[in-house]
Design a protein around this motif. Structure first.
Motif, PDB file in Angstrom:
ATOM      1  N   HIS A 182      83.783  60.697 -23.260  1.00  0.00           N
ATOM      2  CA  HIS A 182      82.727  61.148 -22.345  1.00  0.00           C
ATOM      3  C   HIS A 182      81.978  59.972 -21.713  1.00  0.00           C
ATOM      4  CE1 HIS A 182      80.065  60.163 -25.609  1.00  0.00           C
ATOM      5  NE2 HIS A 182      79.014  60.483 -24.899  1.00  0.00           N
ATOM      6  N   GLU A 183      82.081  58.813 -22.351  1.00  0.00           N
ATOM      7  CA  GLU A 183      81.427  57.641 -21.755  1.00  0.00           C
ATOM      8  C   GLU A 183      82.290  57.070 -20.626  1.00  0.00           C
ATOM      9  OE1 GLU A 183      80.954  55.491 -25.353  1.00  0.00           O
ATOM     10  OE2 GLU A 183      79.024  56.419 -25.775  1.00  0.00           O
ATOM     11  N   MET A 184      83.555  57.435 -20.662  1.00  0.00           N
ATOM     12  CA  MET A 184      84.495  57.149 -19.586  1.00  0.00           C
ATOM     13  C   MET A 184      84.431  55.699 -19.116  1.00  0.00           C
ATOM     14  SD  MET A 184      84.501  60.570 -17.300  1.00  0.00           S
ATOM     15  CE  MET A 184      85.349  62.020 -17.882  1.00  0.00           C
ATOM     16  N   THR A 185      84.525  54.781 -20.052  1.00  0.00           N
ATOM     17  CA  THR A 185      84.501  53.383 -19.641  1.00  0.00           C
ATOM     18  C   THR A 185      85.910  52.848 -19.408  1.00  0.00           C
ATOM     19  OG1 THR A 185      84.297  52.861 -21.961  1.00  0.00           O
ATOM     20  CG2 THR A 185      82.295  52.686 -20.649  1.00  0.00           C
ATOM     21  N   SER A 186      86.926  53.524 -19.989  1.00  0.00           N
ATOM     22  CA  SER A 186      88.287  53.063 -19.724  1.00  0.00           C
ATOM     23  C   SER A 186      89.274  54.216 -19.797  1.00  0.00           C
ATOM     24  CB  SER A 186      88.691  51.958 -20.700  1.00  0.00           C
ATOM     25  OG  SER A 186      88.853  52.477 -21.989  1.00  0.00           O
ATOM     26  N   MET A 187      90.342  54.065 -19.024  1.00  0.00           N
ATOM     27  CA  MET A 187      91.376  55.112 -19.037  1.00  0.00           C
ATOM     28  C   MET A 187      92.721  54.506 -18.663  1.00  0.00           C
ATOM     29  SD  MET A 187      90.542  57.242 -15.597  1.00  0.00           S
ATOM     30  CE  MET A 187      90.568  56.496 -14.005  1.00  0.00           C
ATOM     31  N   SER A 188      93.785  55.229 -19.014  1.00  0.00           N
ATOM     32  CA  SER A 188      95.134  54.790 -18.670  1.00  0.00           C
ATOM     33  C   SER A 188      95.812  55.866 -17.849  1.00  0.00           C
ATOM     34  CB  SER A 188      95.977  54.584 -19.934  1.00  0.00           C
ATOM     35  OG  SER A 188      95.353  53.695 -20.799  1.00  0.00           O
ATOM     36  N   LEU A 189      96.656  55.390 -16.942  1.00  0.00           N
ATOM     37  CA  LEU A 189      97.513  56.300 -16.173  1.00  0.00           C
ATOM     38  C   LEU A 189      98.933  56.079 -16.689  1.00  0.00           C
ATOM     39  CD1 LEU A 189      98.107  58.212 -13.769  1.00  0.00           C
ATOM     40  CD2 LEU A 189      98.210  56.175 -12.311  1.00  0.00           C
ATOM     41  N   LEU A 190      99.505  57.134 -17.264  1.00  0.00           N
ATOM     42  CA  LEU A 190     100.819  57.017 -17.903  1.00  0.00           C
ATOM     43  C   LEU A 190     101.814  57.862 -17.132  1.00  0.00           C
ATOM     44  CD1 LEU A 190      99.364  57.739 -21.460  1.00  0.00           C
ATOM     45  CD2 LEU A 190      99.828  55.483 -20.485  1.00  0.00           C
ATOM     46  N   ARG A 191     102.889  57.224 -16.658  1.00  0.00           N
ATOM     47  CA  ARG A 191     103.912  57.969 -15.914  1.00  0.00           C
ATOM     48  C   ARG A 191     105.299  57.543 -16.379  1.00  0.00           C
ATOM     49  NH1 ARG A 191     101.782  56.488 -10.136  1.00  0.00           N
ATOM     50  NH2 ARG A 191     101.462  54.610 -11.341  1.00  0.00           N
ATOM     51  N   GLU A 192     106.185  58.520 -16.464  1.00  0.00           N
ATOM     52  CA  GLU A 192     107.539  58.227 -16.936  1.00  0.00           C
ATOM     53  C   GLU A 192     108.210  57.190 -16.048  1.00  0.00           C
ATOM     54  OE1 GLU A 192     110.614  61.287 -17.757  1.00  0.00           O
ATOM     55  OE2 GLU A 192     108.928  62.234 -18.806  1.00  0.00           O
ATOM     56  N   GLY A 193     108.817  56.211 -16.674  1.00  0.00           N
ATOM     57  CA  GLY A 193     109.570  55.209 -15.938  1.00  0.00           C
ATOM     58  C   GLY A 193     108.704  54.179 -15.231  1.00  0.00           C
ATOM     59  N   LYS A 194     107.390  54.246 -15.399  1.00  0.00           N
ATOM     60  CA  LYS A 194     106.505  53.262 -14.753  1.00  0.00           C
ATOM     61  C   LYS A 194     105.656  52.589 -15.818  1.00  0.00           C
ATOM     62  CE  LYS A 194     106.242  55.425 -10.263  1.00  0.00           C
ATOM     63  NZ  LYS A 194     105.491  56.073  -9.250  1.00  0.00           N
ATOM     64  N   ARG A 195     105.225  51.381 -15.511  1.00  0.00           N
ATOM     65  CA  ARG A 195     104.324  50.687 -16.437  1.00  0.00           C
ATOM     66  C   ARG A 195     102.998  51.439 -16.535  1.00  0.00           C
ATOM     67  NH1 ARG A 195     104.885  44.995 -17.316  1.00  0.00           N
ATOM     68  NH2 ARG A 195     106.757  44.299 -16.274  1.00  0.00           N
ATOM     69  N   PRO A 196     102.419  51.543 -17.724  1.00  0.00           N
ATOM     70  CA  PRO A 196     101.084  52.164 -17.817  1.00  0.00           C
ATOM     71  C   PRO A 196     100.078  51.347 -17.004  1.00  0.00           C
ATOM     72  CG  PRO A 196     102.036  51.819 -20.005  1.00  0.00           C
ATOM     73  CD  PRO A 196     102.937  51.126 -19.022  1.00  0.00           C
ATOM     74  N   GLU A 197      99.178  52.036 -16.341  1.00  0.00           N
ATOM     75  CA  GLU A 197      98.103  51.334 -15.619  1.00  0.00           C
ATOM     76  C   GLU A 197      96.807  51.547 -16.381  1.00  0.00           C
ATOM     77  OE1 GLU A 197      97.653  51.629 -11.295  1.00  0.00           O
ATOM     78  OE2 GLU A 197      99.627  52.585 -11.307  1.00  0.00           O
ATOM     79  N   PHE A 198      96.050  50.494 -16.504  1.00  0.00           N
ATOM     80  CA  PHE A 198      94.833  50.539 -17.314  1.00  0.00           C
ATOM     81  C   PHE A 198      93.629  50.304 -16.403  1.00  0.00           C
ATOM     82  CE2 PHE A 198      91.747  48.327 -20.084  1.00  0.00           C
ATOM     83  CZ  PHE A 198      91.599  49.312 -21.056  1.00  0.00           C
TER      84      PHE A 198
END
Ligand SMILES: NC(=O)c1ccc[n+]([C@@H]2O[C@H](COP(=O)([O-])OP(=O)(O)OC[C@H]3O[C@@H](n4cnc5c(N)ncnc54)[C@H](OP(=O)(O)O)[C@@H]3O)[C@@H](O)[C@H]2O)c1
Length: 329
Positions: free
Chosen positions: A253-269
């Motif tokens: 809920h403090e939402m200070t960091s998140m990752s975008l995870l997609r198949e076949g792609k590098r995770p984005e932070f």
């Protein structure tokens, strides 16, 4: 408006954080504070440089030129404090949960509309940069259609039956205190549910200490939500899409960091290092809206607040949670 004059009613823990953030908000000035206790008010005013302090909440209207009041009292007082300020046409930012139930919430919204005065629920996470980034990623189709949300928020506070977390007289319990966060995230990205199922553990003081909620949404997506003041949980959130996942790291809920995870792609932070607690952004939204003559925020409309209050009432009905003040109305 060069300087925006804020008042605060109820000088507890969150009021301190909000005041500290106001000090770092361009154009904002903490001008007036009101407490039940004159000594606390005087000390708070000294600490944050407010020029007016009062020993009763109602006295805050004596302060000239107040542009908005932030209400930071326990849940059971939100309606009373909000109605009072609105009756004097003072714009209000009212802490979450907006009120005890939908009946109170409707009264507050009605008064704001009658007085044509700004009112907003202090759902601060709506205005955090991380939330804006998440909404942008979703709008860009980075994870495709959303198929589900999973979120938990739990911690184990000391058991204080009289304190605001466990006391039904103050509108206590996990659901209204922190369950509102998973519910907010789910409804923000998936809309209001078409079906709700909830189960809870009701503790010795009569409030929910552990609540599990499943929501079904229009497109068939399910939200799995958990809130508890009975145990510490990791407090993470996931938005699952057809082609990827957005993962909010602990505490989500403090939402200070998140990752975008997609198949076949590098995770984005994505990391948002804030020099503030995070209340600056909701304060800026209030300042922007009030200065523009708006009576509600386009980013957090009052109808959305009302819809979530209705949802909370339905969950409370299913788990058998009612508060003493509701039984006398
Ligand atoms: N947005 C967020 O991140 C966040 C975080 C925590 C809490 N909250 C919300 O903010 C509100 C206040 O929470 P808090 O953690 O600041 O609570 P708190 O530390 O207990 O402070 C609440 C304040 O309300 C006033 N109050 C009036 N009647 C009271 C009563 N019977 N018992 C206790 N206090 C009473 C007191 O101020 P005076 O003595 O000065 O009158 C007290 O200091 C709640 O609605 C909560 O849900 C929001």
């Amino acid at each position: 408006m060069d300087t925006f004059n804020w008042g605060i009613i109820g000088l507890g823990r969150i009021a301190h954080k909000f005041a500290a953030d106001l000090a770092k908000t361009p154009g904002a000035k903490l001008t007036a504070v009101a407490s039940r206790d004159m000594d606390r008010s005087t000390e708070f005013a000294r600490q944050y440089g407010a020029s007016h302090c009062y020993g009763a909440y109602e006295d805050i209207i004596q302060c000239p030129d107040l542009d908005a009041v932030y209400i930071a009292t326990p849940n059971n007082l939100h309606r009373e404090n909000t109605l009072f300020c609105l009756a004097h046409q003072i714009p209000v930012l009212c802490e979450k949960p907006f009120s005890i139930n939908i009946h109170e919430a409707r009264q507050m919204v009605q008064e704001a509309r009658t007085q044509q005065t700004f009112l907003m629920e202090a759902f601060w996470t709506r205005f955090l940069p991380t939330t804006q980034k998440m909404l942008q990623l979703i709008a860009e189709g980075q994870i495709g259609e959303i198929l589900g949300v999973k979120a938990d928020f739990g911690f184990k506070p000391p058991f204080e039956p009289e304190g605001r977390l466990f006391n039904p007289e103050l509108g206590g319990g996990a659901l209204l205190d922190i369950g509102v966060y998973p519910l907010f995230l789910s409804t923000l990205v998936l809309g209001m549910p078409t079906e709700v199922t909830a189960k809870a553990y009701i503790g010795s003081t009569g409030v929910d200490e552990d609540t599990a909620i499943i929501l079904r949404h229009q497109n068939g997506a399910l939200s799995h939500l958990h809130t508890t003041i009975r145990m510490g949980t990791k407090s993470e959130a996931f938005i699952y899409g057809e082609t990827g996942t957005i993962h909010f790291h602990s505490r989500f809920h403090e939402m200070t960091s998140m990752s975008l995870l997609r198949e076949g792609k590098r995770p984005e932070f994505f990391q948002f290092n804030q020099e503030v607690h995070g209340y600056t952004f909701e304060a800026q939204e209030v300042m922007r809206c009030v200065s523009a003559g708006l009576t509600e925020s386009p980013g957090l409309e009052l109808d959305y607040t009302l819809a979530r209050m209705e949802l909370l009432d339905e969950i409370r009905r299913q788990i058998g949670l009612s508060f003493p003040m509701e039984n006398v109305e």
